[in-house]
Design a protein around this motif. Structure first.
Motif, mmCIF file in Angstrom:
data_model
loop_
_atom_site.group_PDB
_atom_site.id
_atom_site.type_symbol
_atom_site.label_atom_id
_atom_site.label_comp_id
_atom_site.label_asym_id
_atom_site.label_seq_id
_atom_site.Cartn_x
_atom_site.Cartn_y
_atom_site.Cartn_z
ATOM 1 N N GLU A 3 124.422 78.483 16.194
ATOM 2 C CA GLU A 3 125.279 78.563 17.386
ATOM 3 C C GLU A 3 126.692 78.104 17.056
ATOM 4 N N ALA A 4 126.807 77.037 16.234
ATOM 5 C CA ALA A 4 128.126 76.547 15.852
ATOM 6 C C ALA A 4 128.879 77.593 15.040
ATOM 7 N N MET A 5 128.171 78.304 14.156
ATOM 8 C CA MET A 5 128.816 79.384 13.388
ATOM 9 C C MET A 5 129.369 80.459 14.323
ATOM 10 N N SER A 6 128.540 80.840 15.302
ATOM 11 C CA SER A 6 128.934 81.892 16.226
ATOM 12 C C SER A 6 130.154 81.484 17.043
ATOM 13 N N VAL A 7 130.117 80.244 17.569
ATOM 14 C CA VAL A 7 131.229 79.776 18.406
ATOM 15 C C VAL A 7 132.483 79.578 17.571
ATOM 16 N N LEU A 8 132.336 79.047 16.379
ATOM 17 C CA LEU A 8 133.490 78.841 15.504
ATOM 18 C C LEU A 8 134.114 80.183 15.123
ATOM 19 N N GLY A 9 133.269 81.160 14.800
ATOM 20 C CA GLY A 9 133.785 82.491 14.474
ATOM 21 C C GLY A 9 134.566 83.086 15.627
ATOM 22 N N ALA A 10 134.043 82.903 16.864
ATOM 23 C CA ALA A 10 134.738 83.415 18.054
ATOM 24 C C ALA A 10 136.072 82.706 18.250
ATOM 25 N N MET A 11 136.085 81.393 18.010
ATOM 26 C CA MET A 11 137.330 80.625 18.161
ATOM 27 C C MET A 11 138.388 81.109 17.183
ATOM 28 N N LEU A 12 137.974 81.340 15.936
ATOM 29 C CA LEU A 12 138.926 81.804 14.928
ATOM 30 C C LEU A 12 139.383 83.241 15.218
ATOM 31 N N LEU A 13 138.458 84.050 15.663
ATOM 32 C CA LEU A 13 138.808 85.428 16.025
ATOM 33 C C LEU A 13 139.814 85.458 17.158
ATOM 34 N N ARG A 14 139.574 84.586 18.145
ATOM 35 C CA ARG A 14 140.480 84.514 19.296
ATOM 36 C C ARG A 14 141.877 84.107 18.850
ATOM 37 N N ARG A 15 141.928 83.269 17.816
ATOM 38 C CA ARG A 15 143.211 82.795 17.320
ATOM 39 C C ARG A 15 143.877 83.814 16.396
ATOM 40 N N GLY A 16 143.160 84.865 16.023
ATOM 41 C CA GLY A 16 143.712 85.885 15.135
ATOM 42 C C GLY A 16 143.426 85.644 13.676
ATOM 43 N N ASP A 17 142.611 84.650 13.357
ATOM 44 C CA ASP A 17 142.268 84.332 11.966
ATOM 45 C C ASP A 17 141.031 85.143 11.582
ATOM 46 N N LEU A 18 141.247 86.426 11.294
ATOM 47 C CA LEU A 18 140.123 87.312 11.017
ATOM 48 C C LEU A 18 139.399 86.929 9.728
ATOM 49 N N ASP A 19 140.173 86.537 8.718
ATOM 50 C CA ASP A 19 139.549 86.170 7.440
ATOM 51 C C ASP A 19 138.642 84.951 7.600
ATOM 52 N N GLY A 20 139.070 83.992 8.393
ATOM 53 C CA GLY A 20 138.255 82.809 8.600
ATOM 54 C C GLY A 20 137.068 83.078 9.503
ATOM 55 N N ALA A 21 137.223 84.006 10.463
ATOM 56 C CA ALA A 21 136.168 84.272 11.429
ATOM 57 C C ALA A 21 135.029 85.081 10.832
ATOM 58 N N GLU A 22 135.370 86.049 9.950
ATOM 59 C CA GLU A 22 134.361 87.020 9.514
ATOM 60 C C GLU A 22 133.137 86.368 8.855
ATOM 61 N N PRO A 23 133.282 85.446 7.869
ATOM 62 C CA PRO A 23 132.066 84.868 7.253
ATOM 63 C C PRO A 23 131.214 84.096 8.256
ATOM 64 N N GLN A 24 131.852 83.426 9.198
ATOM 65 C CA GLN A 24 131.094 82.676 10.195
ATOM 66 C C GLN A 24 130.281 83.632 11.074
ATOM 67 N N LEU A 46 135.006 88.020 24.105
ATOM 68 C CA LEU A 46 134.399 87.214 23.046
ATOM 69 C C LEU A 46 133.341 86.314 23.665
ATOM 70 N N LEU A 47 132.191 86.254 23.004
ATOM 71 C CA LEU A 47 131.101 85.383 23.476
ATOM 72 C C LEU A 47 130.702 85.693 24.913
ATOM 73 N N GLU A 48 131.058 86.921 25.374
ATOM 74 C CA GLU A 48 130.688 87.363 26.724
ATOM 75 C C GLU A 48 131.170 86.378 27.784
ATOM 76 N N THR A 49 132.317 85.763 27.547
ATOM 77 C CA THR A 49 132.838 84.757 28.479
ATOM 78 C C THR A 49 133.983 85.274 29.323
ATOM 79 N N GLY A 50 134.490 86.462 28.998
ATOM 80 C CA GLY A 50 135.643 86.968 29.728
ATOM 81 C C GLY A 50 136.950 86.548 29.109
ATOM 82 N N ARG A 51 136.926 85.776 28.003
ATOM 83 C CA ARG A 51 138.152 85.383 27.318
ATOM 84 C C ARG A 51 138.472 86.440 26.273
ATOM 85 N N PHE A 52 139.775 86.574 25.954
ATOM 86 C CA PHE A 52 140.211 87.672 25.109
ATOM 87 C C PHE A 52 140.722 87.189 23.769
ATOM 88 N N ALA A 53 140.590 88.052 22.749
ATOM 89 C CA ALA A 53 141.137 87.759 21.430
ATOM 90 C C ALA A 53 142.644 87.758 21.500
#
Length: 594
Positions: A44-65, A10-17
């Motif tokens: 940028e905030a949308m992108s990072v927030l979407g990645a944070m939610l995706l990482r947490r498993g909140d796909l519904d919250g991540a997708e619009p961001q 995610l975000l090309e950082t090496g961290r995993f969902a």
């Protein structure tokens, strides 16, 4: 996206969902700030927030961001949107967004797109996108490209595997180490490759690669660095590597800690390691717990280890259950277990089935069983097929079988080839054969010039090589060698040492040792004890001892005993003894009838 065991970044950082946990502590302050910025239109905030939610498993919250950030041209969001869609099962739509991100320069998206095409069998497209990722320094891309090229047999695979390893990809480091470890180099090149392989094993093991830790432990164990080997085995065993748990068990056993060895063998056996199950079986067998041992041997077979069947055969044979032993030996032998084939042949031969035994001996010998080759030699020798027997003995001797080397040495002695005989006898004696050490000593003894008479008070010279071989054989319990060592000690004037060796031989049942001990005791004034040993020797068929007893009884005036023992000496011989004993017997007879 799960690719070759690696998770999409995610975000090309090496961290995993990661899926979210049950206990949600609520949004972190950073997430709150990102959400506020995203609501105000910060891409940028949308992108990072979407990645944070995706990482947490909140796909519904991540997708619009992520969709909003992607629409605004954020390549990291496009990559992560692809990850999200792939997780939802929309692989083709995911690939479309990965393509958008990859064209915009995202190495992570190029890697994911390459894996997508490979999974669908489009290798040219897969290679194109994986190469794009690899050339940008993406470790996962380099590894996936190397794997693809290696599958096709492309020599360029090694370069990309090394590139991935150098960027910290642990599986690449492990595979690079395996390639170096299994190379065909020799000399300096082999040593260099082995040293480099060890470094890659270390890198992969340090990153938690349990197979690398196992191989590193094995390498260190072979080098004798047992403490460090044990540490790596322990690391791998704790991560669930059954083979490492098994190896750790053997290390502990060799240190005398059977209790903890059994703990790790149990862990390994439960993990499906047949070798560990066999080790547990052997441990229980040594304790006399035959039923438990049998259970573990069966577990080893269930794990696909035919050593279990062989060990079951051994267990049954020890208990006299030969029919069952034959059954288990056959199972292992048909599976290619050479020692089981040899054991089966021995069992058949003991049962009188030489015809049935010979093919199994041959199969085992052709598979490399040294014992089977030696046994074939015995089989042919029993049929007086000397050339065939010698051929098998030579084959076993060349592989280091001491008793086979002895047989070859004896055969060479019979043909007068002393040089070859000496060479084989040395091999056999060095391998622990007491008979070979004795035969070698007699061969060397026959060559040396007569030793000058030993004068009292004169220091004895250094022992010759033949004396050293006599002593080695004597120390292994070889009775003729013990007698000979005693004779050499007596010749040096060392009565105490001579008596010690004679007594050892005599107590082990040697007539010659008993006779010589009697002579020594008689010379030292111990005639009553000497008579005891002469009687033992004479009862065992020693003619000279019988003559000595006859002379002793004649001097004492016990003519009936003298006549009996002189008659016994006449029967036993050798010719010189027979002649002397006959004269004594006749004289005693005349005295008795006078």
């Amino acid at each position: 996206m799960d690719v070759m065991g690696e998770k999409a970044t995610l975000l090309e950082t090496g961290r995993f969902a990661q899926p979210t946990g049950r206990d949600d502590p609520g949004p972190a302050p950073d997430e709150v700030r990102r959400r506020l910025a995203a609501e105000s239109g910060d891409v940028e905030a949308m992108s990072v927030l979407g990645a944070m939610l995706l990482r947490r498993g909140d796909l519904d919250g991540a997708e619009p961001q992520l969709r909003a950030a992607t629409a605004a041209g954020d390549r990291a969001a496009a990559n992560n949107l692809g990850v999200l869609l792939h997780q939802r099962g929309y692989a083709d739509e995911a690939a479309g967004w990965w393509r958008v991100a990859a064209v915009a320069g995202s190495a992570a998206a190029a890697h994911a797109l390459g894996r997508h095409h490979r999974e669908r069998g489009d290798e040219p497209a897969a290679e194109y996108w994986l190469r794009q990722a690899a050339e940008q320094g993406h470790a996962l891309g380099a590894y996936a490209l190397a794997d693809l090229l290696e599958h096709r047999g492309d020599e360029d695979a090694g370069r990309w595997m090394r590139s991935a390893a150098e960027r910290g990809h642990r599986e690449a480091a492990y595979r690079l180490a395996r390639a170096l470890d299994g190379g065909q180099q020799s000399g300096t090149a082999a040593r260099t490759a082995a040293e480099e392989a060890e470094q890659w094993y270390r890198q992969a093991a340090a990153r938690g690669h349990r197979s690398a830790a196992l191989h590193l432990g094995t390498l260190l164990e072979h080098r004798g660095e047992l403490k460090e080997a044990g540490r790596w085995y322990l690391n791998a065993a704790k991560d669930g590597e059954a083979r490492a748990a098994c190896a750790l068990g053997f290390l502990l056993r060799d240190e005398g800690d059977a209790e903890n060895a059994a703990v790790w063998w149990l862990k390994a056996a439960k993990g499906g390691d047949g070798n560990a199950a066999n080790a547990l079986g052997a441990l229980h067998a040594e304790r006399g717990e035959k039923q438990t041992a049998e259970r573990w041997y069966r577990a080893a077979m269930d794990a696909g280890d035919e050593n279990g069947a062989y060990n079951l055969g051994l267990l049954c044979a020890e208990q006299g259950r030969n029919a069952q032993a034959e059954q288990w030996y056959r199972r292992a032998a048909y599976a290619g277990h050479r020692e089981a084939a040899n054991a089966l042949a021995v069992l058949l031969l003991q049962g009188g089935d030489a015809a049935g035994a010979e093919p199994w001996f041959s199969k085992a010998a052709e598979s490399g069983s040294v014992d089977a080759a030696f046994n074939l030699g015995i089989l042919h020798a029993g049929r007086d097929e000397e050339p065939a027997a010698l051929g098998w003995y030579e084959r076993a001797a060349a592989a280091g079988h001491a008793e086979a080397a002895l047989q070859v040495g004896m055969a060479r002695l019979r043909t007068g080839d002393e040089a070859s005989a000496e060479r084989h006898l040395r091999c056999a004696a060095g391998g622990g054969s007491a008979e070979a050490a004795y035969r070698l000593a007699t061969l060397l003894d026959a060559r040396r010039p007569p030793a000058p008479a030993h004068e009292l008070g004169q220091p004895a010279g250094e022992k010759s090589e033949c004396e050293e071989w006599y002593e080695r054989a004597a120390g292994q319990g070889h009775r003729p060698a013990q007698v000979r060592v005693g004779m050499l000690a007596a010749a040096r004037g060392d009565v105490v040492e001579a008596a010690d060796w004679y007594r050892r031989a005599a107590e082990a049942g040697s007539p010659g040792g008993a006779f010589n001990l009697g002579l020594l005791l008689a010379r030292e004034g111990g005639e009553p004890e000497a008579a005891v040993w002469w009687r033992k020797a004479a009862d065992a068929g020693h003619g000279r001892a019988a003559l000595r007893l006859a002379l002793l009884f004649a001097r004492r005036g016990e003519l009936a005993e003298a006549q009996r023992w002189s008659g016994r000496a006449v029967d036993l011989g050798p010719p010189e003894v027979t002649r002397r004993a006959a004269r004594l017997r006749d004289a005693v007879r005349q005295e008795l009838t006078a």
